[in-house]
Design a protein around this motif. Sequence first.
Motif, PDB file in Angstrom:
ATOM      1  N   GLU A 107       0.746  -1.353  -0.062  1.00 45.56           N
ATOM      2  CA  GLU A 107      -0.333   0.098   0.024  1.00 45.56           C
ATOM      3  C   GLU A 107       0.808   1.336  -0.208  1.00 45.56           C
ATOM      4  N   PHE A 151       1.322   5.714   0.067  1.00 42.97           N
ATOM      5  CA  PHE A 151       1.249   7.016   0.293  1.00 42.97           C
ATOM      6  C   PHE A 151       1.973   7.887  -0.921  1.00 42.97           C
ATOM      7  N   TYR A 174       3.218  11.274   1.086  1.00 50.29           N
ATOM      8  CA  TYR A 174       2.460  12.969   2.210  1.00 50.29           C
ATOM      9  C   TYR A 174       4.141  13.962   2.149  1.00 50.29           C
ATOM     10  N   LEU A 207      -1.164  13.564   4.868  1.00 49.22           N
ATOM     11  CA  LEU A 207      -1.365  12.878   3.869  1.00 49.22           C
ATOM     12  C   LEU A 207      -1.669  13.799   2.145  1.00 49.22           C
ATOM     13  N   ARG A 256      -2.505   8.238  -1.644  1.00 50.03           N
ATOM     14  CA  ARG A 256      -2.907   6.531  -1.341  1.00 50.03           C
ATOM     15  C   ARG A 256      -3.364   6.134  -2.773  1.00 50.03           C
ATOM     16  N   TYR A 312       7.557  12.794   1.201  1.00 51.00           N
ATOM     17  CA  TYR A 312       7.601  11.677   1.201  1.00 51.00           C
ATOM     18  C   TYR A 312       6.862  10.970   0.397  1.00 51.00           C
ATOM     19  N   SER A 323       3.410   0.620   3.026  1.00 50.91           N
ATOM     20  CA  SER A 323       3.549  -0.372   3.717  1.00 50.91           C
ATOM     21  C   SER A 323       2.960  -1.579   3.503  1.00 50.91           C
ATOM     22  N   ARG A 382       0.585  -4.590   3.528  1.00 51.83           N
ATOM     23  CA  ARG A 382      -0.418  -5.323   4.072  1.00 51.83           C
ATOM     24  C   ARG A 382      -0.190  -6.898   4.606  1.00 51.83           C
ATOM     25  N   ASN A 400       0.123  -5.408  10.766  1.00 48.97           N
ATOM     26  CA  ASN A 400      -0.167  -4.053  11.358  1.00 48.97           C
ATOM     27  C   ASN A 400       1.483  -3.322  11.319  1.00 48.97           C
ATOM     28  N   THR A 401       1.963  -3.052  10.476  1.00 46.94           N
ATOM     29  CA  THR A 401       3.874  -2.652  10.420  1.00 46.94           C
ATOM     30  C   THR A 401       3.341  -1.217   9.693  1.00 46.94           C
ATOM     31  N   PRO A 402       4.189  -0.496  10.840  1.00 54.26           N
ATOM     32  CA  PRO A 402       4.956   1.057   9.545  1.00 54.26           C
ATOM     33  C   PRO A 402       4.478   1.283   9.421  1.00 54.26           C
ATOM     34  N   LEU A 403       4.741   2.314   8.720  1.00 58.25           N
ATOM     35  CA  LEU A 403       5.084   2.664   7.172  1.00 58.25           C
ATOM     36  C   LEU A 403       6.621   3.078   6.857  1.00 58.25           C
ATOM     37  N   PHE A 418       9.382   4.789   5.085  1.00 55.77           N
ATOM     38  CA  PHE A 418       9.180   6.346   4.479  1.00 55.77           C
ATOM     39  C   PHE A 418      10.669   6.479   3.237  1.00 55.77           C
ATOM     40  N   GLY A 419      10.467   7.244   2.304  1.00 54.58           N
ATOM     41  CA  GLY A 419      11.858   7.377   1.124  1.00 54.58           C
ATOM     42  C   GLY A 419      12.461   8.751   1.688  1.00 54.58           C
TER      43      GLY A 419
END
Lengths: 116, 111
Positions: free
Chosen positions: B32, B34, B36, B46, B49, B86, B90, B92, B96-99, B101-102
């Motif tokens: 998934e 996103f 930001y 955000l 997405r 950014y 995630s 999926r 339930n794992t955190p994001l 980020f680049g």
Amino acid sequence: DVKVTQSSRYLVKRTGEKVFLECVQDMDHENMFWYRQDPGLGLRLIYFSYDVKMKEKGDIPEGYSVSREKKERFSLILESASTNQTSMYLCASSQQQDWAKVETQYFGPGTRLLVL
Amino acid sequence: AQRVTQPEKLLSVFKGAPVELKCNYSYSGSPELFWYVQYSRQRLQLLLRHISRESIKGFTADLNKGETSFHLKKPFAQEEDSAMYYCALSGRDSGNTPLVFGKGTRLSVIA
């Protein structure tokens, strides 16, 4: 409107001091996160929490600890601040309605910490 | 392992020119994605997405699983688009794992 607040916008501390960064969210979110943001390195996850009294290490937990005694509050602790912990610290929160669905993270304004 | 790569630290374009901010990811499962954005003196928020498939402030992003990319595009850049962007991922399948980020791309739109 989701509100995530951080206790300080700017903080100056000396090497070796114990530092507390506080984060409060008012939307009853289950998940809370602490990141540090550095130029050229992006956002790096320090710790996160899915519930009260629960914590999980992120990518860079060394030198940090956290506390989540209440659902709305997530504290980041620098036990003995060092100059390489000078950074912008961002707190975020998100809801957890469905285990398989990733919810939007809402960020606080950030705390810019300078360790001398 | 999950990884997000934003190859450009800084992107400068003229007002009215098309914009493409690149994002590539590494993840073996179903991702998934996103975007930001952080405007000057504002908090990170955000932008969009991939699951929503909507256009926000004229920006769109399409998930290309073959190229493992999620590039952010806008046909005509505006000065108010200048910000730090950014890309985040995630996994999926991991629950339930955190994001992740680049490192971010700073977009500068020149008048």
